[in-house]
Design a protein around this motif. Sequence first.
Motif, short mmCIF file in Angstrom:
data_model
loop_
_atom_site.label_atom_id
_atom_site.label_comp_id
_atom_site.label_asym_id
_atom_site.label_seq_id
_atom_site.Cartn_x
_atom_site.Cartn_y
_atom_site.Cartn_z
N ARG A 142 -33.56 -40.18 6.84
CA ARG A 142 -34.25 -41.03 7.81
C ARG A 142 -35.29 -41.86 7.08
O ARG A 142 -36.21 -41.32 6.47
N SER A 154 -40.50 -41.70 14.61
CA SER A 154 -39.37 -42.00 15.47
C SER A 154 -39.45 -43.40 15.98
O SER A 154 -40.36 -44.13 15.69
N VAL A 167 -40.41 -38.83 20.18
CA VAL A 167 -39.66 -37.78 19.49
C VAL A 167 -39.92 -36.43 20.13
O VAL A 167 -39.02 -35.60 20.28
N LYS A 216 -42.38 -38.78 8.61
CA LYS A 216 -41.21 -39.19 9.40
C LYS A 216 -41.65 -39.58 10.79
O LYS A 216 -42.39 -38.87 11.44
N PRO A 256 -36.90 -43.17 19.50
CA PRO A 256 -35.99 -42.03 19.67
C PRO A 256 -34.53 -42.38 19.42
O PRO A 256 -33.73 -41.51 19.08
N LEU A 311 -32.90 -34.07 9.87
CA LEU A 311 -32.91 -35.35 9.16
C LEU A 311 -33.82 -35.23 7.94
O LEU A 311 -34.95 -34.75 8.04
N GLU A 356 -33.64 -41.65 15.82
CA GLU A 356 -33.47 -40.22 15.61
C GLU A 356 -32.14 -39.73 16.18
O GLU A 356 -31.42 -38.95 15.54
N VAL A 382 -34.52 -32.30 15.22
CA VAL A 382 -34.81 -33.51 14.45
C VAL A 382 -35.11 -33.16 13.00
O VAL A 382 -34.92 -34.00 12.10
#
Length: 387
Positions: A229, A385, A158, A383, A210, A306, A213, A303
Amino acid sequence: MKIDLTDTTSSKINAALMDARRAGGAGAAGMVLTLVIVTDEGSAYDALKAANDASREHPSRTLAVIKRAGRSPRARAETRLDAEILVGSDAGSGETVVLRMHGELAAHAQSVVLPLLLPDAPVVVWWPENSPAHPAQDPLGSIAQRRITDAVTAESPVGQLAQRAQSYTPGDTDLAWTRITGWRSMLAAALDQRPAKVTAAVVEGESYNPSVELLGLWLTTRLHVPVERVVTGGPGITSVTLRTKDGDITLDRPDGLMGTLSMPGAPDRQVALKRRETSELIAEELRRLDPDDIYATSVRTPVERLREPANAETAAADKAARAVEAATAAPARVTVKVPAEPAEGPAAAKAPAKAVAKAPAKAAAKKTATGVAKKAPAKRATKRSGT
């Protein structure tokens, strides 16, 4: 056919390629581009295999650059170029040259690669691992029309997406974006079949991927709706849900092989969503050599856009906060009861006037809600990735 050249030069490599082509009965080269792979010995075999498979769709000259700078002063002082030339069935539908650069020559790889490029043909550079921070400013990347990286191989995938956004130059792309082509196609087709106003979306997939994401960021930029997410055990992306007023449109793939498309008012359908090999991803990227504006817009979206799912403790804290707000808005009520006429004589001492005051609802409600909030603090889900 395989030809080994030790302590050679670019001109000798070109001459050996011409001789091998004539020996194979091919008077002219039918290749459409030059693919430069910057790799190390550990990843060279897999990268060359993927490039050879992709060359059956895109005949190309593949140049694998393997740098061996050496650790000892003596090894660094020994400047040498070794080459391994593969033609015919060993090189797919094109030609393959493995360039091993020793010593200081490793710092000037572009001087060796430039004479070996096909004339008047596009150049694509691919870093299977250890891609530079700014691919377009890399000496080899600066001579290419397309530059391919892979964020999933980075230590922090990420974080690598953030780096790709910061250094983006038209012509850059990443295999993490290529891996979601099937998902994007299926979701777009589902909305074409059943046009509906999407109000929110949920993307589920394994952590540190990734591609998950990027898919969420793509939905954010294209639909302009909040995207949640959710981290799952994988493999890869496991599910995407589009919220509409008529019901949810869900594309679910729990095993990495087949997906199930569910839409309101229609039976569930099985769709092909198998996780693809690297050769298929490279072949897709070689189909277009112009800048990918959709990728540029998606990767440049932070990112942090999300959302994370709310857990039970967060919901309890929100409920307590709403109780405090409601109590604050309600006025305090005080009720006093007084006898109509005061009593006389001894009865007055035994039966004094009664005054009952109820505690202010505001203070009681505030105390209770504060206690709940302390016991159940808001705790955000971590969170992560993943691909």
